[in-house]
Design a protein around this motif. Structure first.
Motif, PDB file in Angstrom:
ATOM      1  N   GLU A 285       0.823  -1.202   0.000  1.00 43.65           N
ATOM      2  CA  GLU A 285       0.000   0.000   0.000  1.00 43.65           C
ATOM      3  C   GLU A 285       0.861   1.257   0.000  1.00 43.65           C
ATOM      4  OE1 GLU A 285      -2.555  -0.320   3.362  1.00 43.65           O
ATOM      5  OE2 GLU A 285      -3.707  -2.012   2.531  1.00 43.65           O
ATOM      6  N   ASN A 286       0.222   2.373  -0.309  1.00 44.41           N
ATOM      7  CA  ASN A 286       0.929   3.654  -0.381  1.00 44.41           C
ATOM      8  C   ASN A 286       0.108   4.715   0.362  1.00 44.41           C
ATOM      9  OD1 ASN A 286       2.674   5.723  -1.071  1.00 44.41           O
ATOM     10  ND2 ASN A 286       1.871   5.945  -3.156  1.00 44.41           N
ATOM     11  N   PRO A 287       0.008   4.596   1.702  1.00 49.91           N
ATOM     12  CA  PRO A 287      -0.857   5.518   2.468  1.00 49.91           C
ATOM     13  C   PRO A 287      -0.372   6.957   2.447  1.00 49.91           C
ATOM     14  CG  PRO A 287       0.480   4.189   3.940  1.00 49.91           C
ATOM     15  CD  PRO A 287       0.668   3.611   2.574  1.00 49.91           C
ATOM     16  N   ASP A 288       0.923   7.178   2.245  1.00 50.82           N
ATOM     17  CA  ASP A 288       1.460   8.544   2.222  1.00 50.82           C
ATOM     18  C   ASP A 288       1.464   9.157   0.831  1.00 50.82           C
ATOM     19  OD1 ASP A 288       1.982   8.399   4.969  1.00 50.82           O
ATOM     20  OD2 ASP A 288       3.933   7.441   4.610  1.00 50.82           O
ATOM     21  N   ASN A 289       0.930   8.436  -0.114  1.00 45.64           N
ATOM     22  CA  ASN A 289       0.852   8.921  -1.500  1.00 45.64           C
ATOM     23  C   ASN A 289       2.216   9.353  -2.042  1.00 45.64           C
ATOM     24  OD1 ASN A 289      -1.995   8.564  -1.860  1.00 45.64           O
ATOM     25  ND2 ASN A 289      -2.325  10.390  -0.598  1.00 45.64           N
ATOM     26  N   VAL A 290       3.201   8.509  -1.794  1.00 43.86           N
ATOM     27  CA  VAL A 290       4.538   8.755  -2.346  1.00 43.86           C
ATOM     28  C   VAL A 290       4.453   8.660  -3.872  1.00 43.86           C
ATOM     29  CG1 VAL A 290       6.906   7.916  -2.472  1.00 43.86           C
ATOM     30  CG2 VAL A 290       5.662   7.853  -0.297  1.00 43.86           C
ATOM     31  N   PRO A 291       5.030   9.629  -4.580  1.00 45.45           N
ATOM     32  CA  PRO A 291       4.981   9.569  -6.053  1.00 45.45           C
ATOM     33  C   PRO A 291       5.599   8.275  -6.575  1.00 45.45           C
ATOM     34  CG  PRO A 291       5.716  11.723  -5.315  1.00 45.45           C
ATOM     35  CD  PRO A 291       5.704  10.849  -4.102  1.00 45.45           C
ATOM     36  N   LEU A 292       4.853   7.556  -7.349  1.00 46.93           N
ATOM     37  CA  LEU A 292       5.322   6.274  -7.885  1.00 46.93           C
ATOM     38  C   LEU A 292       5.959   6.499  -9.251  1.00 46.93           C
ATOM     39  CD1 LEU A 292       2.306   4.044  -6.830  1.00 46.93           C
ATOM     40  CD2 LEU A 292       4.490   4.370  -5.656  1.00 46.93           C
ATOM     41  N   GLU A 293       7.084   7.210  -9.219  1.00 47.30           N
ATOM     42  CA  GLU A 293       7.774   7.564 -10.449  1.00 47.30           C
ATOM     43  C   GLU A 293       9.238   7.164 -10.361  1.00 47.30           C
ATOM     44  OE1 GLU A 293       7.194  11.720 -10.939  1.00 47.30           O
ATOM     45  OE2 GLU A 293       5.051  11.557 -11.401  1.00 47.30           O
ATOM     46  N   THR A 294       9.806   6.866 -11.493  1.00 46.27           N
ATOM     47  CA  THR A 294      11.230   6.559 -11.566  1.00 46.27           C
ATOM     48  C   THR A 294      11.742   7.097 -12.891  1.00 46.27           C
ATOM     49  OG1 THR A 294      12.883   4.795 -11.362  1.00 46.27           O
ATOM     50  CG2 THR A 294      10.916   4.298 -12.667  1.00 46.27           C
ATOM     51  N   SER A 295      13.030   7.030 -13.105  1.00 49.03           N
ATOM     52  CA  SER A 295      13.600   7.502 -14.372  1.00 49.03           C
ATOM     53  C   SER A 295      14.928   6.799 -14.629  1.00 49.03           C
ATOM     54  CB  SER A 295      13.809   9.024 -14.351  1.00 49.03           C
ATOM     55  OG  SER A 295      14.751   9.387 -13.359  1.00 49.03           O
ATOM     56  N   VAL A 296      15.351   6.819 -15.859  1.00 52.43           N
ATOM     57  CA  VAL A 296      16.622   6.224 -16.245  1.00 52.43           C
ATOM     58  C   VAL A 296      17.263   7.113 -17.297  1.00 52.43           C
ATOM     59  CG1 VAL A 296      15.576   4.791 -18.041  1.00 52.43           C
ATOM     60  CG2 VAL A 296      17.752   4.115 -17.028  1.00 52.43           C
ATOM     61  N   ILE A 297      18.585   7.247 -17.212  1.00 47.93           N
ATOM     62  CA  ILE A 297      19.337   8.025 -18.197  1.00 47.93           C
ATOM     63  C   ILE A 297      19.885   7.074 -19.255  1.00 47.93           C
ATOM     64  CG2 ILE A 297      21.328   9.523 -18.583  1.00 47.93           C
ATOM     65  CD1 ILE A 297      20.967  10.556 -15.735  1.00 47.93           C
ATOM     66  N   VAL A 298      19.625   7.386 -20.504  1.00 45.36           N
ATOM     67  CA  VAL A 298      20.053   6.540 -21.614  1.00 45.36           C
ATOM     68  C   VAL A 298      20.996   7.326 -22.518  1.00 45.36           C
ATOM     69  CG1 VAL A 298      19.285   5.179 -23.602  1.00 45.36           C
ATOM     70  CG2 VAL A 298      17.844   5.316 -21.545  1.00 45.36           C
ATOM     71  N   THR A 299      22.091   6.683 -22.910  1.00 45.80           N
ATOM     72  CA  THR A 299      22.999   7.286 -23.879  1.00 45.80           C
ATOM     73  C   THR A 299      23.063   6.402 -25.114  1.00 45.80           C
ATOM     74  OG1 THR A 299      24.385   8.366 -22.204  1.00 45.80           O
ATOM     75  CG2 THR A 299      25.382   7.977 -24.359  1.00 45.80           C
ATOM     76  N   VAL A 300      22.802   6.984 -26.272  1.00 46.03           N
ATOM     77  CA  VAL A 300      22.967   6.266 -27.536  1.00 46.03           C
ATOM     78  C   VAL A 300      24.222   6.825 -28.208  1.00 46.03           C
ATOM     79  CG1 VAL A 300      20.561   5.625 -27.882  1.00 46.03           C
ATOM     80  CG2 VAL A 300      21.325   7.856 -28.648  1.00 46.03           C
ATOM     81  N   ASN A 301      25.250   5.985 -28.280  1.00 44.51           N
ATOM     82  CA  ASN A 301      26.499   6.446 -28.891  1.00 44.51           C
ATOM     83  C   ASN A 301      27.232   5.349 -29.647  1.00 44.51           C
ATOM     84  OD1 ASN A 301      27.222   5.075 -26.490  1.00 44.51           O
ATOM     85  ND2 ASN A 301      29.103   6.236 -26.288  1.00 44.51           N
ATOM     86  N   LYS A 302      26.597   4.184 -29.783  1.00 48.19           N
ATOM     87  CA  LYS A 302      27.221   3.107 -30.545  1.00 48.19           C
ATOM     88  C   LYS A 302      26.897   3.278 -32.025  1.00 48.19           C
ATOM     89  CE  LYS A 302      25.732  -1.211 -30.306  1.00 48.19           C
ATOM     90  NZ  LYS A 302      25.471  -2.567 -29.772  1.00 48.19           N
ATOM     91  N   ILE A 303      27.926   3.314 -32.854  1.00 53.43           N
ATOM     92  CA  ILE A 303      27.713   3.456 -34.299  1.00 53.43           C
ATOM     93  C   ILE A 303      27.012   2.190 -34.806  1.00 53.43           C
ATOM     94  CG2 ILE A 303      28.857   3.730 -36.532  1.00 53.43           C
ATOM     95  CD1 ILE A 303      31.133   5.140 -34.980  1.00 53.43           C
ATOM     96  N   PRO A 304      25.901   2.329 -35.537  1.00 54.11           N
ATOM     97  CA  PRO A 304      25.136   1.149 -35.964  1.00 54.11           C
ATOM     98  C   PRO A 304      25.980   0.171 -36.780  1.00 54.11           C
ATOM     99  CG  PRO A 304      23.873   3.159 -36.324  1.00 54.11           C
ATOM    100  CD  PRO A 304      25.270   3.589 -35.968  1.00 54.11           C
ATOM    101  N   GLN A 305      25.968  -1.086 -36.368  1.00 55.50           N
ATOM    102  CA  GLN A 305      26.709  -2.103 -37.116  1.00 55.50           C
ATOM    103  C   GLN A 305      26.099  -2.321 -38.489  1.00 55.50           C
ATOM    104  OE1 GLN A 305      26.254  -5.162 -34.078  1.00 55.50           O
ATOM    105  NE2 GLN A 305      28.477  -5.222 -33.807  1.00 55.50           N
ATOM    106  N   SER A 306      24.811  -2.042 -38.630  1.00 56.87           N
ATOM    107  CA  SER A 306      24.118  -2.302 -39.893  1.00 56.87           C
ATOM    108  C   SER A 306      24.680  -1.483 -41.051  1.00 56.87           C
ATOM    109  CB  SER A 306      22.626  -2.021 -39.732  1.00 56.87           C
ATOM    110  OG  SER A 306      22.407  -0.670 -39.340  1.00 56.87           O
ATOM    111  N   GLN A 307      25.359  -0.377 -40.740  1.00 55.29           N
ATOM    112  CA  GLN A 307      25.920   0.447 -41.812  1.00 55.29           C
ATOM    113  C   GLN A 307      27.401   0.167 -42.032  1.00 55.29           C
ATOM    114  OE1 GLN A 307      25.147   4.325 -39.996  1.00 55.29           O
ATOM    115  NE2 GLN A 307      27.331   4.655 -39.704  1.00 55.29           N
ATOM    116  N   MET A 308      27.969  -0.753 -41.264  1.00 54.62           N
ATOM    117  CA  MET A 308      29.397  -1.049 -41.360  1.00 54.62           C
ATOM    118  C   MET A 308      29.674  -2.167 -42.368  1.00 54.62           C
ATOM    119  SD  MET A 308      30.669  -1.097 -37.409  1.00 54.62           S
ATOM    120  CE  MET A 308      30.328   0.237 -36.251  1.00 54.62           C
ATOM    121  N   ALA A 309      30.950  -2.259 -42.747  1.00 57.38           N
ATOM    122  CA  ALA A 309      31.466  -3.395 -43.518  1.00 57.38           C
ATOM    123  C   ALA A 309      32.744  -3.851 -42.820  1.00 57.38           C
ATOM    124  CB  ALA A 309      31.751  -2.997 -44.956  1.00 57.38           C
ATOM    125  N   ALA A 310      33.047  -5.135 -42.912  1.00 56.66           N
ATOM    126  CA  ALA A 310      34.209  -5.677 -42.212  1.00 56.66           C
ATOM    127  C   ALA A 310      35.060  -6.528 -43.152  1.00 56.66           C
ATOM    128  CB  ALA A 310      33.772  -6.503 -41.011  1.00 56.66           C
TER     129      ALA A 310
END
Length: 225
Positions: A66-91
């Motif tokens: 239960e949540n009798p004190d009405n604590v905000p039921l929120e969360t968050s996550v920080i996301v970083t996108v910095n990987k160069i897509p493999q789909s555009q690469m050649a090897a």
């Protein structure tokens, strides 16, 4: 996370549940469901640049909590996108096994950790041997991630050099080092530099081979912010 990843919770790898600790010091590990509001995040997957953004989520309490004190039921996550897509690469590679099995260089950028690039099984190509990734563009980069094969250990790279190039002909060494002989993902970090090509040179590998399940290249996180 790869640049251009679809703007959905599944594609971004966001968890479906989170841990919960109540005021009575009860812990509910992974028991609280979370709904992520990805669409409200400051992320544009059409941009081919580094992006760091926050995704907010709403938590649903487990049954019996239960949540009798009405604590905000929120969360968050920080996301970083910095990987160069493999789909555009050649090897390409200086050695690859394509007779006994398909362990060509392309297997290291196919997004499937169950397939591998492997130097020739007959060891006619002795180390050092290299794999070169054509990034599909020129990027400011500072990291290479190496995922060894997940089954067995033949060819796991334990000593390496990393080179960069903008023309695919003249390469400059940016770092060298050693990695543990295990199946965990490895990371090589170097000073930020512009590159169109990355060369990973295996100088020592388990039992005289070189192999890789996946190789990724990461853009410098400070770029384009």
């Amino acid at each position: 996370m790869a640049i251009g990843t679809t703007k959905t919770a599944d594609a971004l790898g966001l968890p479906t549940t989170v841990d919960l600790v109540t005021n009575s010091v009860q812990s509910f590990n992974g028991a609280a469901k979370v709904t992520w509001n990805v669409n409200a995040s400051n992320n544009d997957p059409t941009l081919k640049i580094v992006q760091t953004f926050t995704v907010s989520g709403t938590v649903t309490l487990p049954n019996g909590v239960e949540n009798p004190d009405n604590v905000p039921l929120e969360t968050s996550v920080i996301v970083t996108v910095n990987k160069i897509p493999q789909s555009q690469m050649a090897a390409t590679a200086t050695s690859q096994e394509t007779i006994s099995e398909n362990s060509a260089a392309s297997m290291a950028i196919d997004g499937n950790p169950q397939t591998v690039w492997h130097t020739k099984w007959d060891k006619s190509d002795v180390l050092p041997q290299s794999i070169i990734l054509h990034l599909g563009g020129t990027y400011p980069v500072d990291k290479v991630a190496y995922l060894p094969r997940l089954s067995g250990n033949n060819g796991i790279i334990t000593s390496y050099n990393v080179y960069v190039s903008t023309d695919g002909e003249t390469f400059t060494k940016v770092t060298s080092g050693t990695w543990a002989n295990d199946n965990a993902q490895k990371l090589s970090t170097f000073d930020p530099t512009d590159a169109s090509y990355i060369k990973l040179e295996a100088t020592v590998g388990v039992n005289g081979w070189a192999s890789a399940a996946e190789i990724s290249v990461l853009q410098t996180e400070t770029a384009n912010k």
